[in-house]
Design an enzyme around this catalytic site. Structure first.
Site, mmCIF file in Angstrom:
data_model
loop_
_atom_site.group_PDB
_atom_site.id
_atom_site.type_symbol
_atom_site.label_atom_id
_atom_site.label_comp_id
_atom_site.label_asym_id
_atom_site.label_seq_id
_atom_site.Cartn_x
_atom_site.Cartn_y
_atom_site.Cartn_z
ATOM 1 N N GLN A 1 1.953 -6.064 -2.990
ATOM 2 C CA GLN A 1 2.322 -6.152 -1.564
ATOM 3 C C GLN A 1 3.651 -5.414 -1.325
ATOM 4 O OE1 GLN A 1 1.315 -9.503 -3.017
ATOM 5 N NE2 GLN A 1 -0.665 -8.573 -2.679
ATOM 6 N N VAL B 1 -7.710 -1.027 -0.318
ATOM 7 C CA VAL B 1 -8.423 -0.965 -1.608
ATOM 8 C C VAL B 1 -9.154 -2.280 -1.874
ATOM 9 C CG1 VAL B 1 -8.104 -0.644 -4.108
ATOM 10 C CG2 VAL B 1 -6.642 0.578 -2.521
ATOM 11 N N HIS C 1 -4.306 -1.705 -6.393
ATOM 12 C CA HIS C 1 -3.532 -0.561 -6.868
ATOM 13 C C HIS C 1 -4.490 0.534 -7.326
ATOM 14 C CE1 HIS C 1 0.065 -3.426 -7.855
ATOM 15 N NE2 HIS C 1 -0.108 -3.236 -6.576
ATOM 16 N N ASP D 1 0.815 -1.221 0.000
ATOM 17 C CA ASP D 1 0.000 0.000 0.000
ATOM 18 C C ASP D 1 0.847 1.270 0.000
ATOM 19 O OD1 ASP D 1 -2.290 -1.668 0.208
ATOM 20 O OD2 ASP D 1 -1.941 -1.816 2.355
ATOM 21 N N ALA E 1 -9.388 -1.046 7.724
ATOM 22 C CA ALA E 1 -8.592 0.120 8.121
ATOM 23 C C ALA E 1 -7.140 -0.321 8.224
ATOM 24 C CB ALA E 1 -9.082 0.637 9.462
ATOM 25 N N ASP F 1 2.639 14.867 1.269
ATOM 26 C CA ASP F 1 1.652 15.896 1.625
ATOM 27 C C ASP F 1 0.873 15.566 2.890
ATOM 28 O OD1 ASP F 1 0.822 13.839 -0.319
ATOM 29 O OD2 ASP F 1 -1.185 14.651 -0.008
ATOM 30 N N ASN G 1 -5.240 -10.220 -4.013
ATOM 31 C CA ASN G 1 -5.042 -9.655 -2.668
ATOM 32 C C ASN G 1 -4.524 -8.222 -2.793
ATOM 33 O OD1 ASN G 1 -2.663 -10.663 -3.783
ATOM 34 N ND2 ASN G 1 -1.818 -11.413 -1.871
HETATM 35 P P1 IMP Z 1 -2.782 -12.886 1.849
HETATM 36 O O1 IMP Z 1 -1.849 -12.299 0.848
HETATM 37 O O2 IMP Z 1 -4.238 -12.635 1.529
HETATM 38 O O3 IMP Z 1 -2.488 -14.316 2.131
HETATM 39 O O4 IMP Z 1 -2.543 -12.111 3.235
HETATM 40 C C1 IMP Z 1 -1.322 -12.232 3.965
HETATM 41 C C2 IMP Z 1 -0.925 -10.907 4.597
HETATM 42 O O5 IMP Z 1 -0.561 -9.982 3.582
HETATM 43 C C3 IMP Z 1 -2.042 -10.220 5.401
HETATM 44 O O6 IMP Z 1 -1.454 -9.535 6.488
HETATM 45 C C4 IMP Z 1 -2.613 -9.214 4.419
HETATM 46 O O7 IMP Z 1 -3.233 -8.121 5.070
HETATM 47 C C5 IMP Z 1 -1.346 -8.791 3.707
HETATM 48 N N1 IMP Z 1 -1.590 -8.295 2.347
HETATM 49 C C6 IMP Z 1 -1.873 -9.021 1.239
HETATM 50 N N2 IMP Z 1 -2.008 -8.221 0.169
HETATM 51 C C7 IMP Z 1 -1.784 -6.965 0.593
HETATM 52 C C8 IMP Z 1 -1.718 -5.708 -0.064
HETATM 53 O O8 IMP Z 1 -1.893 -5.563 -1.280
HETATM 54 N N3 IMP Z 1 -1.453 -4.631 0.737
HETATM 55 C C9 IMP Z 1 -1.201 -4.744 2.054
HETATM 56 N N4 IMP Z 1 -1.235 -5.902 2.712
HETATM 57 C C10 IMP Z 1 -1.512 -7.007 1.988
#
Ligand code: IMP
Length: 428
Positions: free
Chosen positions: A224, A299, A41, A13, A304, A333, A38
């Site tokens: 990620q 997203v 973007h 993120d 939160a 910002d 997961n």
């Molecule tokens: P998974 O990828 O759904 O198996 O989740 C594993 C961990 O990665 C969890 O803590 C999710 O919140 C985190 N996670 C997965 N995808 C994202 C992403 O795009 N942004 C932030 N955290 C993510």
């Protein structure tokens, strides 16, 4: 010839969609190399239109760019079709999207198992997105996965699904007390969906290498972030793939020697979604300030995000693990209107100062931030176009992050829009 890897330097993120979009016009190819839906973007176009992408590379919003879902990605067919039709409904040309024949398909039983496993783990849960990502990668490594190319041979596809479900149904019924999934129904559902994307399945590894030979520019878009990497992240609170730069070669099928630039995306503060250690996490009004001002809501899941100050220990680690050559610092910002801005420069673990990532999981859980404070700024910086336009204290904050992180901060985001970026050094 240029292959640029774009990676998140924190826990995801960081604003990767904005960075991809910024480079968009100079690229011929954008490739997703790991993860699945997961990811989330967000891209805001100059006309204010906002797009949230989960599976499809952000390059899809730049006309003329070829987009590839690489072999390292896990693809949920239903999500793919929904995302495609959502884009087409908004007149986005999706004809240039290709899917690697070797990408694994994320099946309905992966989603079911992800959800029941998390429930079973209770307060030890990972806090996954519930999209089936971990179970799909488990099948890939266990060599019982189903790949995109399998839908081109319906008999083989059915055999693979039936074999997989023999075991999955035992797990669902006997361990988790859930209903078994009917193999014929799963086969039917996915093969029907496949009619909508079959024509996009290609030998993308070959196409990408040919493109590089022709001197075209390829962006390998990570999702990620470094600290969610299954090898280099805060294990076990990680995702099941390798978002780090090394994963880009494996997940796209190009040689590591083709990678010319590693662009790390770094938020001016830190956020995390899901469980796991987070030394600079804030539980006070400043945490609420960052969440509210930065719009820190997932997203993909709408959850939160946990918020905290900038952590230079993990930034330094990300620079080293990924070989980062340039940083794109996002959301500067959001920090406007602070009297002083804390930066975590080291940790204190059980009474001792530690300058690197603790080696043990317990050490990381016990890590307390050691802060230094930089003078803040109150000016609205969202219209700044050059580094010199920034207030002196904001410039000093950026320069200090650069020094602590160990790589050049080449771009600075001062707002969500495509044009709200200060470029100090061109990436391409
Ligand atoms: P998974 O990828 O759904 O198996 O989740 C594993 C961990 O990665 C969890 O803590 C999710 O919140 C985190 N996670 C997965 N995808 C994202 C992403 O795009 N942004 C932030 N955290 C993510």
């Amino acid at each position: 010839m240029a292959a640029i890897v774009l990676i998140g330097a924190q826990w995801g993120d960081e604003g990767k969609g904005k960075a991809t979009d910024l480079l968009g016009e100079k690229l011929q190819w954008v490739v997703r190399y790991q993860g699945g839906n997961n990811a989330g973007h967000t891209v805001v176009l100059p006309n204010g239109e906002t797009f949230a992408l989960h599976l499809i590379p952000s390059g899809i919003l730049t006309p003329g760019v070829n987009n590839v879902i690489g072999n390292g990605v896990v693809v949920d067919p239903g999500v793919l079709l929904t995302e495609l039709s959502g884009l087409e409904d908004r007149d986005v040309d999706t004809t240039g999207l290709m899917i690697s024949a070797d990408a694994h398909l994320l099946m309905p039983y992966h989603v079911a198992i992800d959800k029941v496993t998390e429930r079973f783990l209770g307060n030890k849960k990972i806090g996954t997105t519930g999209r089936g990502i971990g179970p799909c990668y488990q099948d890939k490594i266990a060599r019982v996965g189903v790949r995109a190319a399998d839908v081109l041979d319906e008999k083989i596809f059915a055999q693979k699904v039936e074999a997989a479900l023999e075991l999955k149904n035992q797990i669902l019924v006997k361990i988790y007390n859930r209903r078994a999934l009917e193999p014929a129904q799963v086969v039917d559902e996915v093969l029907t969906q496949a009619e909508g994307f079959k024509h996009r399945i290609a030998n993308t590894q070959l196409l990408l290498n040919e493109a590089l030979e022709r001197g075209e520019t390829v962006l390998l878009e990570g999702s990620q972030g470094t600290l969610l990497d299954v090898d280099h992240g805060t294990y076990p609170y990680v995702t099941s793939s390798n978002p780090t730069a090394g994963g880009a070669a494996v997940g796209s099928g190009i040689g590591p020697n083709k990678i010319t630039t590693v662009l790390g995306i770094l938020k001016a503060y830190t956020t995390r979604v899901g469980s796991g250690p987070f030394p600079t996490e804030l539980f006070d009004e400043w945490g609420e300030y960052l969440a509210k001002t930065g719009g820190e809501v997932g997203v993909t899941t709408g959850r939160a995000r946990r918020c905290g100050w900038f952590d230079a220990v993990i930034a330094r680690y990300a620079t080293r693990i990924n070989g980062i050559t340039d940083y794109f610092l996002t959301k500067l910002d959001v920090l406007s209107s602070l009297d002083r801005v804390p930066i975590c420069v080291a940790y204190e673990v059980d009474g001792e100062r530690v300058d690197e990532m603790p080696m043990t999981q317990t050490g990381f859980h016990h890590a307390k931030p050691v802060y230094e404070y930089m003078p803040g700024w109150w000016e609205d910086i969202s219209q700044c176009k050059t580094f010199d336009d920034l207030p002196k204290t904001a410039q000093d904050y950026v320069l200090r992050l650069e020094e602590l992180s160990g790589a050049h901060i080449s771009c600075i985001g001062v707002g969500p829009g495509r044009d709200q970026t200060i470029v100090r050094r061109a990436i391409i």
